[in-house]
Design a protein around this motif. Structure first.
Motif, PDB file in Angstrom:
ATOM      1  N   GLU A  14     -36.119  75.881 -47.309  1.00 30.56           N
ATOM      2  CA  GLU A  14     -36.633  76.770 -46.268  1.00 30.56           C
ATOM      3  C   GLU A  14     -37.787  76.145 -45.519  1.00 30.56           C
ATOM      4  O   GLU A  14     -38.397  75.185 -45.965  1.00 30.56           O
ATOM      5  N   THR A  26     -46.153  80.921 -46.241  1.00 28.62           N
ATOM      6  CA  THR A  26     -45.160  81.991 -46.259  1.00 28.62           C
ATOM      7  C   THR A  26     -43.856  81.508 -45.640  1.00 28.62           C
ATOM      8  O   THR A  26     -43.873  80.830 -44.618  1.00 28.62           O
ATOM      9  N   THR A  27     -42.738  81.886 -46.245  1.00 33.98           N
ATOM     10  CA  THR A  27     -41.447  81.478 -45.702  1.00 33.98           C
ATOM     11  C   THR A  27     -41.139  82.262 -44.433  1.00 33.98           C
ATOM     12  O   THR A  27     -41.588  83.392 -44.256  1.00 33.98           O
ATOM     13  N   SER A  29     -38.258  83.428 -43.663  1.00 35.09           N
ATOM     14  CA  SER A  29     -37.416  84.579 -44.003  1.00 35.09           C
ATOM     15  C   SER A  29     -38.256  85.766 -44.456  1.00 35.09           C
ATOM     16  O   SER A  29     -37.927  86.912 -44.176  1.00 35.09           O
ATOM     17  N   ARG A  30     -39.366  85.532 -45.154  1.00 38.28           N
ATOM     18  CA  ARG A  30     -40.249  86.629 -45.573  1.00 38.28           C
ATOM     19  C   ARG A  30     -40.898  87.284 -44.355  1.00 38.28           C
ATOM     20  O   ARG A  30     -41.023  88.506 -44.285  1.00 38.28           O
ATOM     21  N   LEU A  32     -39.629  87.410 -41.347  1.00 41.03           N
ATOM     22  CA  LEU A  32     -38.587  88.170 -40.651  1.00 41.03           C
ATOM     23  C   LEU A  32     -38.214  89.444 -41.406  1.00 41.03           C
ATOM     24  O   LEU A  32     -37.985  90.477 -40.791  1.00 41.03           O
ATOM     25  N   ASN A  33     -38.149  89.383 -42.738  1.00 38.53           N
ATOM     26  CA  ASN A  33     -37.727  90.539 -43.538  1.00 38.53           C
ATOM     27  C   ASN A  33     -38.829  91.548 -43.799  1.00 38.53           C
ATOM     28  O   ASN A  33     -38.603  92.749 -43.739  1.00 38.53           O
ATOM     29  N   LYS A  34     -40.026  91.078 -44.102  1.00 42.29           N
ATOM     30  CA  LYS A  34     -41.103  91.980 -44.502  1.00 42.29           C
ATOM     31  C   LYS A  34     -42.201  92.141 -43.454  1.00 42.29           C
ATOM     32  O   LYS A  34     -42.943  93.103 -43.478  1.00 42.29           O
ATOM     33  N   GLY A  35     -42.359  91.169 -42.570  1.00 42.44           N
ATOM     34  CA  GLY A  35     -43.405  91.238 -41.555  1.00 42.44           C
ATOM     35  C   GLY A  35     -44.791  90.993 -42.103  1.00 42.44           C
ATOM     36  O   GLY A  35     -45.781  91.285 -41.446  1.00 42.44           O
ATOM     37  N   SER A  38     -47.230  86.120 -47.837  1.00 47.96           N
ATOM     38  CA  SER A  38     -47.198  86.245 -49.289  1.00 47.96           C
ATOM     39  C   SER A  38     -48.552  86.674 -49.854  1.00 47.96           C
ATOM     40  O   SER A  38     -48.644  87.047 -51.017  1.00 47.96           O
ATOM     41  N   SER A  65     -44.825  88.404 -37.085  1.00 44.12           N
ATOM     42  CA  SER A  65     -43.487  88.423 -36.508  1.00 44.12           C
ATOM     43  C   SER A  65     -43.303  87.105 -35.757  1.00 44.12           C
ATOM     44  O   SER A  65     -44.267  86.412 -35.440  1.00 44.12           O
TER      45      SER A  65
END
Length: 72
Positions: A14, A26-27, A29-30, A32-35, A38, A65
């Motif tokens: 990733e 932070t990835t 995908s995180r 995009l998914n959680k906004g 980490s 975002s």
């Protein structure tokens, strides 16, 4: 905020970014998914408490975002 090329890190599977507020990696995908990065700790998910038995505050409060912009 415009992401500079050195803010993007490549892992085995990733891509990662550094949070502009707390600096945690932070990835994508995180984001995009959680906004959230980490470093964010949701009060509903927090299990640790202080001596006063109050939930810990989020470490990072940034909402993240991504926006893809194409120019020619």
């Amino acid at each position: 905020m415009i992401i500079e090329p050195d803010a993007l890190h490549e892992g085995e599977d990733e891509l990662f970014l550094d949070c502009p507020q707390c600096g945690s990696t932070t990835t994508i995908s995180r984001i995009l998914n959680k906004g959230r990065c980490s470093g964010y700790l949701d009060a509903k998910e927090a299990e640790s408490t202080t001596e006063d038995e109050q939930l810990l505050d989020p470490i990072c409060t940034a909402k993240l975002s991504l926006e893809l912009v194409w120019t020619s």
